[in-house]
Design a protein around this motif. Structure first.
Motif, PDB file in Angstrom:
ATOM      1  N   ALA A  59       0.956  -1.295  -0.063  1.00 43.83           N
ATOM      2  CA  ALA A  59       0.101  -0.401   0.166  1.00 43.83           C
ATOM      3  C   ALA A  59       0.848   1.247   0.020  1.00 43.83           C
ATOM      4  O   ALA A  59       0.237   2.303  -0.658  1.00 43.83           O
ATOM      5  CB  ALA A  59      -1.196  -0.130   1.034  1.00 43.83           C
ATOM      6  N   LEU A  63       0.637   5.074  -1.290  1.00 43.80           N
ATOM      7  CA  LEU A  63      -0.580   5.844   0.004  1.00 43.80           C
ATOM      8  C   LEU A  63       0.476   6.025   0.954  1.00 43.80           C
ATOM      9  O   LEU A  63       1.334   5.370   1.331  1.00 43.80           O
ATOM     10  CB  LEU A  63      -2.080   4.964   1.190  1.00 43.80           C
ATOM     11  CG  LEU A  63      -2.888   3.536  -1.056  1.00 43.80           C
ATOM     12  CD1 LEU A  63      -3.711   3.342  -0.241  1.00 43.80           C
ATOM     13  CD2 LEU A  63      -3.310   5.355  -1.008  1.00 43.80           C
ATOM     14  N   ASP A  64       0.324   7.111   1.796  1.00 47.78           N
ATOM     15  CA  ASP A  64       0.947   7.730   3.152  1.00 47.78           C
ATOM     16  C   ASP A  64       0.599   6.887   4.287  1.00 47.78           C
ATOM     17  O   ASP A  64       1.404   6.429   4.452  1.00 47.78           O
ATOM     18  CB  ASP A  64       0.642   9.100   2.627  1.00 47.78           C
ATOM     19  CG  ASP A  64       1.474   9.880   1.839  1.00 47.78           C
ATOM     20  OD1 ASP A  64       2.698   9.038   1.364  1.00 47.78           O
ATOM     21  OD2 ASP A  64       1.246  10.945   1.520  1.00 47.78           O
ATOM     22  N   THR A  65      -0.722   6.386   3.943  1.00 49.38           N
ATOM     23  CA  THR A  65      -0.760   5.663   5.325  1.00 49.38           C
ATOM     24  C   THR A  65      -1.118   4.394   4.818  1.00 49.38           C
ATOM     25  O   THR A  65      -1.540   4.235   3.905  1.00 49.38           O
ATOM     26  CB  THR A  65      -2.021   6.369   6.069  1.00 49.38           C
ATOM     27  OG1 THR A  65      -2.970   6.654   5.196  1.00 49.38           O
ATOM     28  CG2 THR A  65      -1.563   7.471   6.784  1.00 49.38           C
ATOM     29  N   PRO A  67      -3.524   1.505   4.245  1.00 50.90           N
ATOM     30  CA  PRO A  67      -5.606   0.706   4.819  1.00 50.90           C
ATOM     31  C   PRO A  67      -5.533   0.155   6.176  1.00 50.90           C
ATOM     32  O   PRO A  67      -4.635  -1.113   6.041  1.00 50.90           O
ATOM     33  CB  PRO A  67      -5.932   0.873   4.172  1.00 50.90           C
ATOM     34  CG  PRO A  67      -4.604   0.503   3.549  1.00 50.90           C
ATOM     35  CD  PRO A  67      -3.733   1.140   4.047  1.00 50.90           C
ATOM     36  N   TYR A  73      -8.129   0.306   1.380  1.00 49.71           N
ATOM     37  CA  TYR A  73      -7.401   0.509   0.659  1.00 49.71           C
ATOM     38  C   TYR A  73      -7.925   1.018  -0.632  1.00 49.71           C
ATOM     39  O   TYR A  73      -7.117   1.583  -1.473  1.00 49.71           O
ATOM     40  CB  TYR A  73      -6.004  -1.059   0.530  1.00 49.71           C
ATOM     41  CG  TYR A  73      -5.552  -1.184  -0.488  1.00 49.71           C
ATOM     42  CD1 TYR A  73      -4.303   0.008  -0.663  1.00 49.71           C
ATOM     43  CD2 TYR A  73      -5.679  -1.624  -1.560  1.00 49.71           C
ATOM     44  CE1 TYR A  73      -2.835  -0.429  -2.039  1.00 49.71           C
ATOM     45  CE2 TYR A  73      -4.319  -2.276  -3.022  1.00 49.71           C
ATOM     46  CZ  TYR A  73      -3.434  -1.338  -3.104  1.00 49.71           C
ATOM     47  OH  TYR A  73      -2.597  -1.015  -4.065  1.00 49.71           O
ATOM     48  N   ALA A  76      -8.827   4.393  -0.831  1.00 55.10           N
ATOM     49  CA  ALA A  76      -7.955   6.021  -0.428  1.00 55.10           C
ATOM     50  C   ALA A  76      -7.154   5.533  -2.206  1.00 55.10           C
ATOM     51  O   ALA A  76      -6.694   6.690  -2.347  1.00 55.10           O
ATOM     52  CB  ALA A  76      -6.990   5.670   0.762  1.00 55.10           C
ATOM     53  N   LEU A  77      -7.404   4.105  -2.447  1.00 53.62           N
ATOM     54  CA  LEU A  77      -6.034   4.183  -4.013  1.00 53.62           C
ATOM     55  C   LEU A  77      -6.380   5.098  -4.990  1.00 53.62           C
ATOM     56  O   LEU A  77      -6.381   5.413  -5.757  1.00 53.62           O
ATOM     57  CB  LEU A  77      -6.040   2.615  -5.047  1.00 53.62           C
ATOM     58  CG  LEU A  77      -5.126   2.345  -5.703  1.00 53.62           C
ATOM     59  CD1 LEU A  77      -3.702   2.826  -5.624  1.00 53.62           C
ATOM     60  CD2 LEU A  77      -5.415   0.576  -5.998  1.00 53.62           C
ATOM     61  N   ASN A  79      -8.709   7.601  -5.109  1.00 57.56           N
ATOM     62  CA  ASN A  79      -8.517   9.162  -5.003  1.00 57.56           C
ATOM     63  C   ASN A  79      -6.558   9.271  -4.714  1.00 57.56           C
ATOM     64  O   ASN A  79      -6.717  10.835  -4.140  1.00 57.56           O
ATOM     65  CB  ASN A  79      -8.778   9.498  -3.146  1.00 57.56           C
ATOM     66  CG  ASN A  79     -10.420   9.454  -3.898  1.00 57.56           C
ATOM     67  OD1 ASN A  79     -10.445  10.249  -4.609  1.00 57.56           O
ATOM     68  ND2 ASN A  79     -11.016   8.763  -2.754  1.00 57.56           N
ATOM     69  N   SER A  80      -5.966   8.981  -4.852  1.00 57.87           N
ATOM     70  CA  SER A  80      -4.454   8.773  -4.503  1.00 57.87           C
ATOM     71  C   SER A  80      -3.471   9.675  -5.819  1.00 57.87           C
ATOM     72  O   SER A  80      -3.787   9.336  -7.244  1.00 57.87           O
ATOM     73  CB  SER A  80      -4.124   7.388  -4.807  1.00 57.87           C
ATOM     74  OG  SER A  80      -2.086   7.332  -4.996  1.00 57.87           O
TER      75      SER A  80
END
Length: 167
Positions: A59, A63-65, A67, A73, A76-77, A79-80
């Protein structure tokens, strides 16, 4: 070499075209295809991989964090910015591929040229990335794969899915 150059020119012109377009981004159909492809590649990988290990190890490339679930995951992906840039590279690869296959009489030579060009770019980026990270890590088997190498290999997998889908 001319076939490789033709592919790369098509690839780079697609970047310029995307930048100049009024919508400023990928066509929606390709964006949907990229999302489904990423889900397919992830599902293939996690068959033999615990999900928590996958999230910890993979991840972070997009991503920076980290999930806590696969759903989180993917949410967030999508929107990455890293994933959007990655999907754009895959789209430009597709456009370079289409341009090359449309204008050369021998598709087998064209596919070889594309493969050679992408393999060269992967190698060049991996070396550049390792050098900029202060050294090579060939002797260290526990050294994490560089972001560049991970993206490059994933990009090749996307291109193979595109070829499989359109074949």
């Amino acid at each position: 070499v001319s076939l490789q150059s033709y592919f790369l020119i098509g690839h780079e012109l697609t970047h310029l075209s995307l930048e100049a377009s009024s919508s400023k981004g990928l066509p929606q159909d390709f964006w949907k295809f990229a999302k489904v492809s990423m889900q397919v590649l992830t599902e293939r990988l996690i068959k033999d991989y615990p999900i928590d290990t996958f999230l910890k190890e993979r991840a972070g490339y997009f991503l920076d964090t980290i999930p806590s679930s696969l759903k989180e995951y993917f949410d967030a992906l999508w929107n990455s910015n890293r994933f959007r840039h990655f999907a754009e590279e895959c789209y430009c690869d597709l456009m370079g591929l289409k341009l090359l296959l449309e204008h050369y009489r021998n598709p087998k030579d064209s596919v070889r040229a594309i493969s050679a060009a992408i393999n060269y770019l992967i190698f060049q980026e991996a070396v550049r990335s390792d050098v900029s990270d202060s050294g090579f890590f060939f002797g260290n088997i526990i050294h994490d794969v560089s972001r560049t190498m991970y993206f490059s290999v994933l990009r090749m997998e996307f291109l193979l899915i595109i070829l499989q889908y359109n074949g």
